[in-house]
Design a protein around this motif. Structure first.
Motif, PDB file in Angstrom:
ATOM      1  N   TYR A 567       0.868  -1.180   0.000  1.00  0.00           N
ATOM      2  CA  TYR A 567       0.000   0.000   0.000  1.00  0.00           C
ATOM      3  C   TYR A 567       0.903   1.228   0.000  1.00  0.00           C
ATOM      4  CZ  TYR A 567      -2.747   3.822   1.971  1.00  0.00           C
ATOM      5  OH  TYR A 567      -3.340   5.039   2.197  1.00  0.00           O
ATOM      6  N   VAL A 568       0.615   2.209  -0.844  1.00  0.00           N
ATOM      7  CA  VAL A 568       1.399   3.439  -0.921  1.00  0.00           C
ATOM      8  C   VAL A 568       0.646   4.547  -0.205  1.00  0.00           C
ATOM      9  CG1 VAL A 568       2.476   5.146  -2.430  1.00  0.00           C
ATOM     10  CG2 VAL A 568       2.426   2.735  -3.114  1.00  0.00           C
ATOM     11  N   GLY A 569       1.282   5.095   0.822  1.00  0.00           N
ATOM     12  CA  GLY A 569       0.665   6.142   1.621  1.00  0.00           C
ATOM     13  C   GLY A 569       1.260   7.509   1.324  1.00  0.00           C
ATOM     14  N   PRO A 570       1.217   8.431   2.292  1.00  0.00           N
ATOM     15  CA  PRO A 570       1.761   9.775   2.090  1.00  0.00           C
ATOM     16  C   PRO A 570       3.291   9.749   2.073  1.00  0.00           C
ATOM     17  CG  PRO A 570       1.109   9.481   4.361  1.00  0.00           C
ATOM     18  CD  PRO A 570       0.651   8.248   3.626  1.00  0.00           C
ATOM     19  N   SER A 571       3.896  10.866   1.777  1.00  0.00           N
ATOM     20  CA  SER A 571       5.358  10.932   1.810  1.00  0.00           C
ATOM     21  C   SER A 571       5.849  10.910   3.253  1.00  0.00           C
ATOM     22  CB  SER A 571       5.853  12.205   1.121  1.00  0.00           C
ATOM     23  OG  SER A 571       5.604  13.351   1.928  1.00  0.00           O
ATOM     24  N   ASP A 572       7.115  10.527   3.432  1.00  0.00           N
ATOM     25  CA  ASP A 572       7.684  10.513   4.781  1.00  0.00           C
ATOM     26  C   ASP A 572       7.708  11.919   5.383  1.00  0.00           C
ATOM     27  OD1 ASP A 572       9.683  11.493   3.112  1.00  0.00           O
ATOM     28  OD2 ASP A 572      11.130   9.919   3.581  1.00  0.00           O
ATOM     29  N   LEU A 573       7.940  12.933   4.543  1.00  0.00           N
ATOM     30  CA  LEU A 573       7.950  14.314   5.035  1.00  0.00           C
ATOM     31  C   LEU A 573       6.560  14.743   5.488  1.00  0.00           C
ATOM     32  CD1 LEU A 573       9.344  17.008   5.547  1.00  0.00           C
ATOM     33  CD2 LEU A 573       8.999  17.566   3.121  1.00  0.00           C
ATOM     34  N   ASP A 574       5.537  14.412   4.716  1.00  0.00           N
ATOM     35  CA  ASP A 574       4.170  14.761   5.111  1.00  0.00           C
ATOM     36  C   ASP A 574       3.779  14.056   6.412  1.00  0.00           C
ATOM     37  OD1 ASP A 574       3.833  16.430   2.973  1.00  0.00           O
ATOM     38  OD2 ASP A 574       2.742  14.990   1.738  1.00  0.00           O
ATOM     39  N   ALA A 575       4.222  12.802   6.548  1.00  0.00           N
ATOM     40  CA  ALA A 575       3.927  12.063   7.779  1.00  0.00           C
ATOM     41  C   ALA A 575       4.602  12.725   8.976  1.00  0.00           C
ATOM     42  CB  ALA A 575       4.403  10.616   7.641  1.00  0.00           C
TER      43      ALA A 575
END
Length: 602
Positions: A567-575
């Motif tokens: 599953y592809v989620g948000p970017s690590d920076l956004d998280a």
């Protein structure tokens, strides 16, 4: 007739010069009677060429924050002192000061000038850093693995110039001019043509002096960058490549050769000014560069290295047994190396010296010196363009949260980041993550309570968060069995990571013991691995969150490549920024975690 003071000084110069040549394995008789060593003299037999070098700058135009912006200095009494260092304004000033009085001076770098950069450079695809390198007088660099973060086309653009294909030009009426120095890619070839991506070598010339530079990155680059960034490229053995092009340069009459190698070693001391050759030549360093240095042809006279972000100035014997300098200047522009290359005009070769004076020495880029005015203007100009994005507050902290500079396998900032990644992928029903893992190399800085900007103590801006997590990797959630997860944990300290462990940062709920008195996979105590207090079940399937680089097997973790149901989620920076915003405020700042999830036995 008694000797005059002038004649006594001349005789003394001849005596010292002969002694240096003899120590380097060249007979004093090779010089004609009455010859002057002529260091710095255009007409003398030999001339001293100053080689200034640095590595792993990573776009740090402004002084790095927290412990990332200090170097450790060994004091006369044996104690150690932390010294603030780095920043383009100070690096440029240091190099310009060092060049004074040296008519023959060349400046070189050993890769990773860009990539994993703070927002001031990274937001603009590192054009500001290339512009800064042009201004400070860089003559040549090798590529590093991070030069491939945005792919071969972007690297070629940084070399040749032109506006970004998607973002365009950043300033009205200004087109990016590209690097005024060559990026060397001797061991990086196109799979179809077999030719180097960019120039494999270059020759620096000044008043009859010629020195060849060969640039390579580590052969293992494909293991530590995203596959898309190196698509269609092959990375070859460092030694074989350097030896090949050293022969090419020699056939062209270039006998003085320096190798710029984006691969490094681990010093015996964390102090930049320790004696690397104690008790003997090269005894103070270990790691990949030692074997490379022992096998690179004697035709190469000095090795400038990088990648490990360490500081050393060593001599390691070449295959013929002669001492040869091997240097690295830490990272982020905190140090520069000053190496003396004594060039013989008759043989066109370098008279080998040792690390002892005048050989190679690392110097601190101090922040108590005047700033280079042109760098101050450059930083101000790009900061103005970045301000609408960079200055936005995203959170608050109560104290420094150590990340990159933490002295333990687990860092407080590593805990925060892994918790943020778990939270960003756990709540979403499609993700369903039960735990998160973060590679330590992806944490590029500390979070400093008092930063270089004017936003106020404890405020975390988007720019500061970007500096910590600059890759903008997309979060992946994958199925791993307990056996696969355990295998991944074991790969932290075995295989490619055995010599230099890469300890993953883990989210809350995952605990285990790391026994460093053992070796290989036994370092991970199997029975100690627990999730939410329950022992890891080898047959059970777990949903594990990690960035796309790690999920692709990067950093020597092939176990994660076998994950299912991605599953592809948000970017690590956004998280990361979302977590800071949700869990902190001006009246309730985030406090540094205890970093007690991994128990280490030493």
């Amino acid at each position: 007739m008694p000797a005059t003071p002038q004649r006594r000084r001349a005789v003394r110069r001849l005596t010292i010069g002969a002694a240096v040549l003899a120590a380097a394995g060249i007979a004093a008789g090779a010089l004609p009677a009455g010859a002057d060593t002529g260091h710095g003299d255009r007409t003398g037999r030999t001339v001293d060429v100053q080689l200034l070098s640095f590595n792993d700058f990573h776009g740090n135009l402004e002084p790095p924050q927290g412990s990332s912006g200090t170097v450790e200095e060994l004091q006369a009494d044996g104690s150690k002192k932390s010294v603030p260092a780095g920043g383009a304004e100070y690096l440029a000033q240091s190099l310009r000061t060092a060049r004074k009085g040296h008519p023959y001076s060349v400046t070189a770098a050993a890769g990773d000038l860009v990539g994993a950069s703070p927002l001031l450079s990274g937001l603009f695809h590192d054009e500001p850093t290339v512009e800064a390198m042009n201004k400070l007088g860089l003559d040549v660099t090798s590529v590093g693995n991070h030069e491939f973060d945005e792919g071969r086309k972007e690297l070629t653009r940084l070399q040749k110039g032109g506006c970004h294909p998607k973002d365009g030009c950043y300033e009205d009426g200004k087109k990016f001019r590209g690097a005024g120095f060559p990026y060397l890619t001797a061991n990086v070839t196109d799979e179809k043509t077999g030719k180097p991506l960019l120039k494999p070598y270059t020759v620096w010339k000044h008043k009859g002096v010629k020195i060849g530079f060969i640039g390579v990155t580590l052969e293992g680059t494909p293991d530590i960058v995203n596959a898309e960034g190196i698509k269609g490229l092959k990375f070859h053995d460092e030694v074989e490549t350097i030896n090949k092009y050293a022969k090419v340069l020699n056939r062209q009459g270039v006998k003085s050769v320096v190798a710029l190698i984006h691969e490094g070693g681990m010093p015996a001391s964390t102090s930049y000014n320790y004696n690397c050759d104690s008790p003997g030549p090269g005894d103070g360093i270990s790691g990949p560069i030692t074997e490379i240095a022992k096998h690179v042809t004697p035709k190469v006279d000095a090795l400038v290295t990088g990648h490990t972000h360490q500081a050393y100035a060593c001599t390691i014997p070449d295959p013929s047994g002669r001492p040869r300098t091997v240097t690295s200047a830490a990272s982020y522009g905190k140090l520069y190396t000053d190496t003396t290359l004594t060039y013989d005009r008759r043989t066109h070769d370098i008279v080998r010296t040792s690390v002892k004076a005048p050989g190679a020495v690392n110097h601190v880029v101090h922040r108590d010196q005047p700033k280079a005015a042109d760098m101050t203007s450059l930083i101000a100009r790009w900061n103005k363009l970045a301000a609408p994005v960079a200055g936005r507050p995203v959170g608050h902290i109560s104290a420094d949260i150590a990340g990159r500079g933490a002295n333990a396998p687990e860092s407080p900032l590593g805990d925060v980041i892994s918790d943020a990644q778990l939270e960003a992928t756990k709540a979403d029903g499609k993700g369903g993550a039960q735990l998160a893992l973060m590679n330590p190399g992806g944490i590029r800085s500390d979070l400093a309570f008092t930063a270089s900007g004017s936003e106020g103590d404890g405020v975390v801006t988007y720019g500061e968060a970007f500096t910590v997590q600059p890759f903008t990797n997309m979060m992946n959630v994958i199925d791993l069995t307990g056996a696969q997860l355990l295998s991944g944990l074991q790969q932290q300290v075995s295989g490619p990571n055995a010599a230099s462990p890469k300890i993953l940062q883990v989210s809350r709920g995952l605990t285990y013991t790391l026994d460093m008195t053992k070796s290989g996979t036994d370092r991970v105590v199997k029975d100690s691995v627990k999730l939410d207090g329950e022992p890891l079940d080898p047959a059970k399937t777990y949903r594990v969150a990690m960035n796309e680089f790690l999920a692709g097997g990067g950093d020597g973790f092939p176990a994660f490549k076998d994950g299912k149901n991605k599953y592809v989620g948000p970017s690590d920076l956004d998280a990361f920024t979302a977590y800071l915003t949700a869990h902190s405020s001006a009246t309730g700042p985030l406090t540094p975690p205890k970093a007690d999830r991994i128990t280490v036995v030493k």
